[in-house]
Motif scaffolding. Structure first.
Motif, PDB file in Angstrom:
ATOM      1  N   ARG A 707       0.826  -1.212   0.000  1.00  0.00           N
ATOM      2  CA  ARG A 707       0.000   0.000   0.000  1.00  0.00           C
ATOM      3  C   ARG A 707       0.848   1.244   0.000  1.00  0.00           C
ATOM      4  NH1 ARG A 707      -4.256   1.532   4.568  1.00  0.00           N
ATOM      5  NH2 ARG A 707      -4.226   3.569   3.602  1.00  0.00           N
ATOM      6  N   SER A 708       0.309   2.310  -0.523  1.00  0.00           N
ATOM      7  CA  SER A 708       0.977   3.606  -0.428  1.00  0.00           C
ATOM      8  C   SER A 708       0.207   4.460   0.555  1.00  0.00           C
ATOM      9  CB  SER A 708       0.995   4.299  -1.786  1.00  0.00           C
ATOM     10  OG  SER A 708       1.805   3.576  -2.670  1.00  0.00           O
ATOM     11  N   PHE A 709       0.912   5.244   1.324  1.00  0.00           N
ATOM     12  CA  PHE A 709       0.259   6.086   2.320  1.00  0.00           C
ATOM     13  C   PHE A 709       0.496   7.552   2.007  1.00  0.00           C
ATOM     14  CE2 PHE A 709       1.128   2.051   4.285  1.00  0.00           C
ATOM     15  CZ  PHE A 709      -0.014   1.785   5.005  1.00  0.00           C
ATOM     16  N   LYS A 710      -0.405   8.356   2.519  1.00  0.00           N
ATOM     17  CA  LYS A 710      -0.256   9.790   2.450  1.00  0.00           C
ATOM     18  C   LYS A 710       1.102  10.151   3.060  1.00  0.00           C
ATOM     19  CE  LYS A 710      -3.295  13.548   3.707  1.00  0.00           C
ATOM     20  NZ  LYS A 710      -4.616  13.916   4.199  1.00  0.00           N
ATOM     21  N   MET A 711       1.805  11.090   2.423  1.00  0.00           N
ATOM     22  CA  MET A 711       3.104  11.480   2.985  1.00  0.00           C
ATOM     23  C   MET A 711       2.878  12.207   4.297  1.00  0.00           C
ATOM     24  SD  MET A 711       5.432  12.821  -0.132  1.00  0.00           S
ATOM     25  CE  MET A 711       5.640  11.846  -1.624  1.00  0.00           C
ATOM     26  N   SER A 712       3.656  11.830   5.301  1.00  0.00           N
ATOM     27  CA  SER A 712       3.566  12.532   6.571  1.00  0.00           C
ATOM     28  C   SER A 712       4.883  12.423   7.306  1.00  0.00           C
ATOM     29  CB  SER A 712       2.436  11.951   7.424  1.00  0.00           C
ATOM     30  OG  SER A 712       2.797  10.679   7.887  1.00  0.00           O
ATOM     31  N   LYS A 713       5.140  13.453   8.115  1.00  0.00           N
ATOM     32  CA  LYS A 713       6.392  13.466   8.861  1.00  0.00           C
ATOM     33  C   LYS A 713       6.476  12.240   9.760  1.00  0.00           C
ATOM     34  CE  LYS A 713       6.977  17.454  10.967  1.00  0.00           C
ATOM     35  NZ  LYS A 713       7.513  18.619  11.669  1.00  0.00           N
ATOM     36  N   SER A 714       5.342  11.902  10.419  1.00  0.00           N
ATOM     37  CA  SER A 714       5.388  10.810  11.384  1.00  0.00           C
ATOM     38  C   SER A 714       5.698   9.480  10.687  1.00  0.00           C
ATOM     39  CB  SER A 714       4.069  10.723  12.136  1.00  0.00           C
ATOM     40  OG  SER A 714       2.997  10.583  11.241  1.00  0.00           O
ATOM     41  N   ARG A 715       5.216   9.292   9.472  1.00  0.00           N
ATOM     42  CA  ARG A 715       5.484   8.047   8.779  1.00  0.00           C
ATOM     43  C   ARG A 715       6.879   8.035   8.145  1.00  0.00           C
ATOM     44  NH1 ARG A 715       2.897   3.501   7.001  1.00  0.00           N
ATOM     45  NH2 ARG A 715       0.998   3.918   8.117  1.00  0.00           N
ATOM     46  N   GLY A 716       7.424   9.241   7.990  1.00  0.00           N
ATOM     47  CA  GLY A 716       8.779   9.323   7.463  1.00  0.00           C
ATOM     48  C   GLY A 716       8.874   9.031   5.978  1.00  0.00           C
ATOM     49  N   ASN A 717       7.785   9.260   5.241  1.00  0.00           N
ATOM     50  CA  ASN A 717       7.816   8.962   3.807  1.00  0.00           C
ATOM     51  C   ASN A 717       7.695  10.230   2.955  1.00  0.00           C
ATOM     52  OD1 ASN A 717       5.201   9.533   4.451  1.00  0.00           O
ATOM     53  ND2 ASN A 717       4.292   7.830   3.341  1.00  0.00           N
ATOM     54  N   VAL A 718       8.049  11.347   3.551  1.00  0.00           N
ATOM     55  CA  VAL A 718       7.948  12.616   2.824  1.00  0.00           C
ATOM     56  C   VAL A 718       9.126  12.756   1.868  1.00  0.00           C
ATOM     57  CG1 VAL A 718       7.940  15.129   3.061  1.00  0.00           C
ATOM     58  CG2 VAL A 718       6.729  13.718   4.727  1.00  0.00           C
ATOM     59  N   VAL A 719       8.832  13.152   0.647  1.00  0.00           N
ATOM     60  CA  VAL A 719       9.885  13.380  -0.338  1.00  0.00           C
ATOM     61  C   VAL A 719      10.152  14.874  -0.408  1.00  0.00           C
ATOM     62  CG1 VAL A 719      10.528  13.147  -2.760  1.00  0.00           C
ATOM     63  CG2 VAL A 719       9.211  11.342  -1.653  1.00  0.00           C
ATOM     64  N   ASN A 720      11.394  15.263  -0.286  1.00  0.00           N
ATOM     65  CA  ASN A 720      11.755  16.677  -0.276  1.00  0.00           C
ATOM     66  C   ASN A 720      12.213  17.109  -1.673  1.00  0.00           C
ATOM     67  OD1 ASN A 720      13.054  19.117  -0.028  1.00  0.00           O
ATOM     68  ND2 ASN A 720      14.045  18.600   1.914  1.00  0.00           N
ATOM     69  N   PRO A 721      11.561  18.104  -2.247  1.00  0.00           N
ATOM     70  CA  PRO A 721      11.917  18.541  -3.608  1.00  0.00           C
ATOM     71  C   PRO A 721      13.383  18.972  -3.719  1.00  0.00           C
ATOM     72  CG  PRO A 721       9.942  19.669  -2.848  1.00  0.00           C
ATOM     73  CD  PRO A 721      10.430  18.857  -1.700  1.00  0.00           C
ATOM     74  N   ASP A 722      13.917  19.539  -2.651  1.00  0.00           N
ATOM     75  CA  ASP A 722      15.326  19.944  -2.711  1.00  0.00           C
ATOM     76  C   ASP A 722      16.232  18.758  -3.032  1.00  0.00           C
ATOM     77  OD1 ASP A 722      15.515  22.786  -2.141  1.00  0.00           O
ATOM     78  OD2 ASP A 722      14.651  22.305  -0.201  1.00  0.00           O
ATOM     79  N   VAL A 723      15.930  17.639  -2.392  1.00  0.00           N
ATOM     80  CA  VAL A 723      16.750  16.446  -2.594  1.00  0.00           C
ATOM     81  C   VAL A 723      16.590  15.938  -4.026  1.00  0.00           C
ATOM     82  CG1 VAL A 723      17.058  14.052  -1.879  1.00  0.00           C
ATOM     83  CG2 VAL A 723      16.652  15.830  -0.154  1.00  0.00           C
ATOM     84  N   VAL A 724      15.356  15.949  -4.515  1.00  0.00           N
ATOM     85  CA  VAL A 724      15.123  15.465  -5.870  1.00  0.00           C
ATOM     86  C   VAL A 724      15.852  16.349  -6.879  1.00  0.00           C
ATOM     87  CG1 VAL A 724      13.361  14.895  -7.590  1.00  0.00           C
ATOM     88  CG2 VAL A 724      12.875  14.559  -5.173  1.00  0.00           C
ATOM     89  N   VAL A 725      15.792  17.662  -6.661  1.00  0.00           N
ATOM     90  CA  VAL A 725      16.460  18.579  -7.585  1.00  0.00           C
ATOM     91  C   VAL A 725      17.974  18.356  -7.535  1.00  0.00           C
ATOM     92  CG1 VAL A 725      16.987  21.016  -8.033  1.00  0.00           C
ATOM     93  CG2 VAL A 725      14.635  20.310  -7.559  1.00  0.00           C
ATOM     94  N   LYS A 726      18.489  18.140  -6.365  1.00  0.00           N
ATOM     95  CA  LYS A 726      19.930  17.935  -6.227  1.00  0.00           C
ATOM     96  C   LYS A 726      20.357  16.657  -6.957  1.00  0.00           C
ATOM     97  CE  LYS A 726      23.349  17.279  -2.574  1.00  0.00           C
ATOM     98  NZ  LYS A 726      23.333  15.802  -2.551  1.00  0.00           N
ATOM     99  N   ASP A 727      19.581  15.597  -6.797  1.00  0.00           N
ATOM    100  CA  ASP A 727      19.982  14.313  -7.377  1.00  0.00           C
ATOM    101  C   ASP A 727      19.632  14.173  -8.857  1.00  0.00           C
ATOM    102  OD1 ASP A 727      20.873  13.707  -4.885  1.00  0.00           O
ATOM    103  OD2 ASP A 727      19.288  12.283  -4.389  1.00  0.00           O
ATOM    104  N   TYR A 728      18.554  14.796  -9.275  1.00  0.00           N
ATOM    105  CA  TYR A 728      18.077  14.568 -10.650  1.00  0.00           C
ATOM    106  C   TYR A 728      17.895  15.844 -11.467  1.00  0.00           C
ATOM    107  CZ  TYR A 728      16.917   9.928  -8.840  1.00  0.00           C
ATOM    108  OH  TYR A 728      16.969   8.679  -8.276  1.00  0.00           O
ATOM    109  N   GLY A 729      17.742  16.977 -10.806  1.00  0.00           N
ATOM    110  CA  GLY A 729      17.495  18.229 -11.521  1.00  0.00           C
ATOM    111  C   GLY A 729      16.021  18.607 -11.499  1.00  0.00           C
TER     112      GLY A 729
END
Length: 942
Positions: A707-729
């Motif tokens: 299953r996929s869950f809503k992103m949340s800090k408590s679940r620790g599955n939040v994706v940060n755009p800064d990281v994506v931009v750094k790694d992929y552009g």
RNA sequence: GCCGGAGUGGCGGAAUUGGCAGACGCGCUGGAUUCAAAAUCCAGUGGCCGCAAGGUCGUGUGGGUUCGAGUCCCACCUCCGGUACCA
């Protein structure tokens, strides 16, 4: 090694766009205009979330596409910057909310710029800017100065409100009191959530189950003087206005349901002394239906006047003003206890959870106007004081709630509607053992017996009207909008309350004069609550609080406006962001409004969109804007969930529990019998698909949840755009968010998917740039000769698909078509420059940085942002031959390549001659042949 | 309960709106290149049967309409989102 390097390319082009003001909006559109709007974000301390760029990229593609098609584009961004988190931060740290807000805004701005959106940054607005607050307050004063004329169905200046003869026009206080009943902004006593322990008033969302969200302290409901907006006056207009809008039907339905129009009748029941009924009735026959029911009358609202004969009891809400009058001496204690208990609970609590009906008998009876029957009057909290008249006639035979209540308290059930003959419970209904809420034929209803429900509704209403006992009425679920908050970080109300020499309020109000706007927030030493059930601004010193004007002294209004206020009109400010002399220049307003495309999250489906529409209609009625609906087309982007997770559920002793057998209760997960269950993350390589679900490879009986869950800090599955931009552009992030699936769908994040689109951008780069060379140079395959026939077909098909897909917001398929283009031309030994240039233009709305770079490498001097959008050539699309599937009995047996323009008969003949077909139909007779030229042949053989 | 949306390969998702199901991407398998790896390129990839040609089943379930259904109709199941006594 000139590889594709977004870390180099992206900041460079962002700087170029900024320096050259590439995306500055023309002040007034020169040709076709397009207003492309995002729902502006609340600048939280968390920074941008990957959900934000989804909608923002979609609108950015539309905006860039429109510019290339020669349209004048308004594509702005701003910040919805008032709000609780900044105030909570201020309480904790003592730092002014403005400072934190500004810090967050600059962080958001950095992130937004990093993603290459083509916003006109000269038009950025923040709801907290004094220059913005000024006009929010000004609009409030327009609301305060407006009444809704039900005759003309529009808002008009309060000075035009006719004052009834009963009021002496010289009596200012009386005139003002009358006007206050009509103003769209008015004051009233309304309950607030007061928390003793925290010493502050809490917002509804800060209260959970009657306890404060922070600390879990008890919360009391206390009445407090507050501002309301009379949105109910516009209910009908808000409902009608929805119809022509290009919005998702789901959202329209949601708003319709929220407004909740229903039609029925108001009916008066006599509750006076037993022998007065006939006189009362006679009086009514004479005088007709009265506006305000007298003390001996209980007025109810019903949508089923046809069931009046089945009313076996009445219910009034605990807060109903007639409760004391109705309560007899014996019942007094019980009624008081019941009403006190009800007062403690919020309306929300009363209507939530298990819905066991409660109530108490008042001791009084009412008389049914249609048959003179005496029915008991109960007090019960399943009736809301704020809907209809706050009282109902209860017809247990034909209303589910009344039926439950009647069962509970043993009240008779009298059926007055005979259900259709095929109704499963018909006999039970007729026996008073079941409830039926549908239409049927009247029974036990005197002279109305035998007539249809619809018919009886109309007839009873007409009869009541002629007797002066009732009248047709319309009601709405929509309530007036509680518009004040007791917090600091919001817009102050521009209202002054006159005070006498002792500092007491005289009850006279006056708006802050125009030239004194905006009313700024007072300076406070700290932001901690003052511990009184009053607004925070009561903490201000007299220098702010007390104002002298025209020789009179006033105290400022200390409530602040809710966060909704600023977002109700921000789309207007973008059009004329620096105007200090008026709300908006009418010329500019006319030129740009309405918003052509509005994209945002579905969580604003009702409130924000309804509130904005309401304000806009008032501004329209008062002549400040030219259109009465602000948002022509609306799209809700879907939610982005976290990466899929595999979970194994086990009890303490290691027994595996199937995912569907896990119960989620208040105290964690259990099995059906209450045994606690624990969740364990499982790796992808350890599971295997089995049937519908997943199991452990090592233990096929152990079912695993995927299953996929809503992103949340408590679940620790939040994706940060800064990281994506750094790694992929940024271009990869933009492209991936569009490639995931349809804009409106909920979809799970996948980092591998980001890698996939990055791979595509790498391939696009290598299709044009020779990455093995030492310097940037074009690949050898790039030639100046024109496309051959096949290349031209691929090129023009791509132009067409991408163009049409952008128009229909199908960005995922547009990207797929561009991938096909790259796959094809990468294989070509000769890649004509025209095809490469065109491709770069098609790619540019999606991956603008890469496209600009390639455009420059291809030898172009300036930005491609205003290059004409490529046009496809129908002639180039035509193929000389087509492959036609040949079916026998609907199954494809073989395929046939024929000239594209082959005739029907010819095609059929050729199909039947095919050896493969011959062998399949051998021994059968052909019953029929379907030939669809250019598509297929189907031979029906038996 | 009610309202809205959705069920298609191992995964995300495509399908001129009734006409070749699975475009495109991920993943996986094999090959080329390499001392090796990464990267890249080429090929394959729904299940089952078959050496193959081919056959057969297949778009949540069950029925129906049709020459032909992922698409239309009827009944149901599951999941997601919203909502909660509005008389």
């Amino acid at each position: 090694m000139p590889r594709y390097n977004p870390a180099d390319i992206e900041p460079r082009w962002q700087a170029y766009w900024e320096q050259n003001r590439t995306f500055a909006t023309p002040d007034k559109p020169t040709q076709r205009k397009r207003y492309v709007l995002d729902m502006f974000p609340y600048p939280s301390g968390e920074g941008l979330h990957v959900g934000h760029p989804e909608g923002y990229t979609a609108t950015d593609i539309v905006a860039r596409f429109a510019r290339m098609r020669g349209e004048s584009v308004l594509h702005p961004m701003g910040f919805d910057a008032f709000g609780l988190p900044a105030e909570e931060h201020a309480i904790k740290t003592g730092e002014h909310p403005r400072i934190q807000t500004e810090r967050n805004i600059s962080e958001f701005t950095r992130q937004l710029k990093m993603l290459g959106f083509s916003y006109d940054w000269d038009r950025v607005v923040s709801t907290t800017d004094p220059g913005y607050v000024r006009w929010t307050q000004w609009i409030f004063l327009v609301l305060y100065d407006t009444w809704f004329d039900p005759e003309q169905k529009r808002g008009r200046p309060i000075s035009e409100l006719p004052i009834p003869d009963s009021i002496d026009p010289a009596d200012e206080a009386a005139v003002e009191a009358y006007r206050a009943e009509w103003r769209l902004a008015y004051e009233t006593e309304a309950p607030v959530n007061w928390c003793d322990a925290l010493g502050t008033v809490l917002a509804n969302e800060e209260v959970i189950d009657g306890k404060s969200e922070r600390g879990g302290h008890p919360v009391r409901r206390l009445p407090l003087r507050q501002w309301m907006l009379r949105i109910t006056a516009y209910a009908e207009r808000l409902l009608e206005g929805l119809e022509p809008l290009d919005w998702p039907t789901g959202i329209k339905t949601l708003q319709q349901d929220w407004i909740g129009r229903s039609a029925g009748a108001e009916v008066d029941f006599y509750i006076g002394s037993a022998d007065g009924f006939e006189d009362w009735k006679a009086g009514r026959r004479e005088a007709g239906f009265v506006d305000q029911p007298q003390a001996d009358t209980l007025r109810v609202y019903t949508t089923r006047p046809d069931t009046l004969f089945g009313a076996t009891y009445m219910v009034v809400a605990p807060e109903h003003p007639a409760v004391p009058r109705l309560t007899t001496a014996d019942a007094r204690d019980a009624v008081k206890a019941y009403c006190d208990a009800a007062a403690f609970k919020s309306e929300r609590e009363r209507t939530q959870g298990d819905r066991e009906k409660t109530g108490v008998f008042s001791g009084s009876y009412a008389i049914n106007p249609v048959n003179g029957a005496k029915v008991p009057v109960w007090i019960a909290d399943y009736v809301m004081a704020s809907y209809g008249t706050g009282a109902i006639m209860a017809v247990p035979a034909h209303d589910e709630r009344d039926f439950q209540f009647a069962r509970q308290f043993d009240i008779p059930v009298v059926p007055v509607v005979d259900p259709p003959a095929d109704h499963a419970l018909r006999q039970d209904v007729l026996d008073g053992k079941a409830c039926f809420a549908g239409s049927g034929v009247a029974i036990n209803s005197g002279s109305y017996d035998g007539r249809s429900t619809e018919d009886v509704k109309a007839a009873v209403t007409a009869s009541l009207e002629s007797e002066g006992l009732g009248k047709a009425a319309v009601n709405y679920k929509l309530r007036d909008w509680l518009f004040s908050r007791q917090r600091f970080w919001g817009e102050p109300f521009p209202i002054l309350h006159e005070i006498d020499a002792d500092g007491r309020q005289t009850g006279v109000k006056r708006p802050v004069p125009d030239e004194a706007l905006p009313v700024s927030l007072p300076e406070l030493k700290d932001f901690r609550p003052h511990g009184r059930p009053e607004p925070m601004l009561e903490k201000a010193d007299d220098q702010w609080l007390v104002v002298e004007l025209d020789g009179r002294r006033y105290k400022r209004e200390t409530n602040t406006m809710p966060q909704w206020a600023g977002s109700c009109w921000y789309f207007l400010r973008y059009i004329d962001p620096l105007n200090e002399s008026q709300l908006i220049d009418p010329e500019k307003e006319k030129a740009w409004m309405p918003v052509d495309l509005y994209v945002g999250g579905a969580e604003h489906a009702v409130l924000h969109l309804l509130y904005s529409r309401f304000w806009h209609k008032v501004l329209y009625d008062r002549g400040h804007v030219s259109c009465d609906e602000p948002f022509q087309r609306l799209i809700n982007q879907g939610m982005i969930l976290g990466e899929a997770e595999l979970t194994l559920y086990q009890t303490e002793d290691g027994t595996v529990v199937a995912p569907q057998d896990v119960r989620r209760g208040e105290d964690g997960m259990t099995t059906a019998d209450g045994t606690p269950v624990m969740a364990k993350a499982v790796q992808e390589e350890d599971v295997v698909k089995q049937g519908e679900g997943w199991v452990l490879k090592d233990d096929p009986n152990a079912r695993v949840e995927s299953r996929s869950f809503k992103m949340s800090k408590s679940r620790g599955n939040v994706v940060n755009p800064d990281v994506v931009v750094k790694d992929y552009g940024a271009d990869s992030l933009r492209l991936y968010e569009m490639f995931m699936g349809p804009l409106e769908a909920t979809k799970p994040w996948s980092m591998a998917g980001v890698g996939g689109v990055r791979n595509f951008l790498d391939r696009a780069w290598r299709m044009i740039v020779d990455q093995d060379a030492a310097e940037i140079r074009l690949v050898d395959a790039l030639v100046d000769s024109p496309c051959n026939e096949e290349q031209a077909r691929v090129l023009h098909k791509t132009i067409r698909s991408v163009t049409e897909d952008i128009e229909s917001l199908s960005f995922n398929t547009a990207i797929a078509r561009m991938m096909e283009f790259v796959n094809y031309f990468t294989r070509q030994k000769q890649r004509p420059r025209e095809a490469m240039q065109t491709f770069v233009l098609l790619l540019s709305p999606f991956a603008p940085h890469l496209a600009e770079e390639l455009w420059q490498i291809l030898g172009n001097a300036k930005t491609l942002a205003y290059e004409p959008w490529p046009q496809w050539d129908e002639a180039a699309l035509v193929e000389s031959t087509v492959e036609i599937p040949i079916q026998v009995n609907g199954k494809v047996r073989t395929k046939l390549v024929v000239a594209a323009d082959i005739g029907k008969d010819d095609l059929q003949k050729q199909a039947l001659e095919l050896p493969r077909i011959q062998s399949v139909i051998e021994g059968k007779t052909i019953a029929k042949t379907i030939v669809v030229p250019g598509r297929l042949v189907n031979i029906v053989a038996k």
